[in-house]
Design an enzyme around this catalytic site. Structure first.
Site, PDB file in Angstrom:
ATOM      1  CE1 TYR A  46     -13.127  -7.746   1.703  1.00  0.00           C
ATOM      2  CE2 TYR A  46     -11.322  -8.684   0.624  1.00  0.00           C
ATOM      3  CZ  TYR A  46     -11.737  -7.930   1.654  1.00  0.00           C
ATOM      4  OH  TYR A  46     -10.844  -7.201   2.322  1.00  0.00           O
TER       5      TYR A  46
ATOM      6  NE  ARG B  30      -7.297   6.059   1.959  1.00  0.00           N
ATOM      7  CZ  ARG B  30      -8.242   5.371   2.346  1.00  0.00           C
ATOM      8  NH1 ARG B  30      -9.395   5.624   2.804  1.00  0.00           N
ATOM      9  NH2 ARG B  30      -8.141   4.094   2.868  1.00  0.00           N
TER      10      ARG B  30
ATOM     11  NE  ARG C 150      -9.274   7.368  -6.187  1.00  0.00           N
ATOM     12  CZ  ARG C 150      -9.845   6.786  -4.999  1.00  0.00           C
ATOM     13  NH1 ARG C 150      -8.750   5.865  -4.314  1.00  0.00           N
ATOM     14  NH2 ARG C 150     -11.127   6.516  -4.762  1.00  0.00           N
TER      15      ARG C 150
ATOM     16  NE  ARG D  15      -4.151  -1.404   0.090  1.00  0.00           N
ATOM     17  CZ  ARG D  15      -4.993  -1.638   0.968  1.00  0.00           C
ATOM     18  NH1 ARG D  15      -5.293  -0.835   2.052  1.00  0.00           N
ATOM     19  NH2 ARG D  15      -6.021  -2.699   0.961  1.00  0.00           N
TER      20      ARG D  15
ATOM     21  CG  ASP E  49      -8.777  -3.538  -4.459  1.00  0.00           C
ATOM     22  OD1 ASP E  49      -8.260  -2.880  -3.654  1.00  0.00           O
ATOM     23  OD2 ASP E  49      -9.510  -4.513  -4.229  1.00  0.00           O
TER      24      ASP E  49
END
Ligand code: CP3
Length: 382
Positions: free
Chosen positions: A187, A67, A76, A63, A112
């Site tokens: 998921y 952010r 973004r 990652r 992702d």
């Protein structure tokens, strides 16, 4: 977690057998691939993943794009996560940002684990602060049969993003990645993030045939995703089985291992180094290694010296700076990072990373500082 010791004689044999058979031949890659032209062949990351010691330790962060970077937040804007992943120019730019800023030894594709599932046509969104949310959870044999086929052509935006990023990266390798069958299936079954994956684990036992069909579907999707990234120019790949640490060894071996093995097997002929990573996998490390990988990622809960012992000294290791230490001040972080490097020096080779992803509120200056610290450290045994 089941309690069988991970260092028994049988484990020993299995680990050794697998490591000996790890493929290295890259002749099936396209002519312009960076491992064929030689552009990334001598990069510290590739050398270390092939169990060779390097003058400086390679370092990158799971990652690393995201952010924590102001330039990421600017680029973004309010573009939804999956739209950003499927915009090749934007995905390539977000991939390059952390390499430019921190001088990490690798880029990892901005994408992702749910991207190939979305491209297969399954309704899924990625919500900020939550994670993947699936429109219609997959819980019965009937739901599994109705899962769509992934047309490899649908991966074109991913292929385009990889090509753009690789062109800019020069001798810095791009890491491609995919979600492992268990994590992806969890998921799909739960419909979103879940702490215990109770429905997923119940399904394995209640309807093993439906479970195996679902895991085989996710394995095929992930293998196609990895293959597309490698052929487009990725020099290494990582399989993320983030949530597998919730399984017992017995369930891992019975319900999961063969499907993760199918993903690794699906790209074995291409000869790029393959890393296998999950959280809380101390007791599963040997079984995960046996699923097929050239190097093992380890989270911060297990010392790399202990991990190396469990793996009989046969695998390069990646990890495992505790992300919490990014918030503990430079002195504590430096001491911890040096401990991690000392433990990692026991392994055939060590790729420095965090034990999990960069937290979004990390001060990016701390990451740049950490990269410099790792690069300044004398080589293992030197
Ligand atoms: O820099 C990199 O590591 C490459 C990009 C990357 C992302 N996701 C981008 C992303 C990678 C390798 C992933 C893998 C991924 N995605 C995993 C496996 C790794 C892990 O963390 O264990 C998992 C479990 C997912 C599913 C997922 N996607 C989660 C749990 C989340 C977090 C939700 C949140 O907002 O906290 C996402 C969203 C996501 N994936 C973001 C990024 C940069 C944040 C999206 C945003 O900025 O809005």
């Amino acid at each position: 977690m089941s309690g069988a010791p991970a260092s028994g004689a049988r484990d020993n044999d299995r680990v050794m057998d697998h490591a000996k058979s790890a493929p290295r031949d890259t002749s099936a890659l396209p002519a312009g691939h960076p491992l064929v032209t030689g552009r990334t062949t001598d990069a510290p990351l590739i050398q270390a993943l092939r169990a060779r010691q390097t003058a400086t330790r390679p370092v990158w962060f799971m990652r690393q794009a995201g952010r924590s970077l102001p330039e990421y937040r600017r680029a973004r804007g309010t573009i939804p996560m999956l739209d950003a992943c499927l915009n090749p120019e934007l995905a390539a730019e977000l991939t390059l940002q952390p390499v430019r800023r921190h001088h990490t030894d690798a880029a990892i594709l901005f994408s992702d684990i749910m991207v190939p599932i979305a491209l297969a046509g399954v309704g899924v969104t990625i919500e900020a602060g939550i994670g993947p949310v699936v429109d219609s959870p997959v819980r019965t044999a009937h739901d599994v049969v109705r899962l769509p086929h992934l047309d490899p052509e649908a991966l074109a935006p991913v292929v385009a993003a990889v090509r753009l990023a690789v062109r800019e990266l020069g001798s810095t390798p791009l890491i491609g990645f995919a979600g492992a069958p268990y994590t992806l299936a969890s998921y799909l079954v739960e419909g979103g993030p879940s702490r215990d994956q109770l429905r997923t684990r119940a399904m394995m036992h209640a309807d093993p045939a439906a479970w195996h069909a679902l895991a085989a579907w996710t394995a095929a999707v992930s293998a196609a995703f990895l293959r597309a990234q490698i052929l487009a120019g990725a020099s290494a790949v990582q399989l993320f089985d983030s949530w597998v640490g919730g399984l017992s060894r017995a369930d891992y071996r019975r319900f999961v291992q063969e499907h993760s093995a199918a993903v690794f097997g699906g790209v074995a002929d291409l000869g790029v180094p393959r890393v296998h990573f999950g959280l809380g996998t101390a007791e599963l490390l040997v079984d995960m290694a046996e699923a097929g990988a050239d190097a093992m990622g380890v989270d911060h809960r297990l010392g790399l010296d202990e991990a190396n012992e469990r793996l009989c000294g046969r695998y390069p290791l990646q990890g495992n700076i505790d992300p919490a230490l990014l918030f503990a001040g430079e002195r504590a972080l430096a001491a911890h990072a040096r401990e991690v490097m000392a433990a990692g020096a026991q392994a055939p080779a060590h790729v420095v990373n965090l034990g999990h992803g960069v937290p979004p509120d990390t001060d990016p200056g701390v990451l740049t500082w950490l990269v410099d610290l790792v690069h300044a450290e004398p080589p293992a045994g030197g």
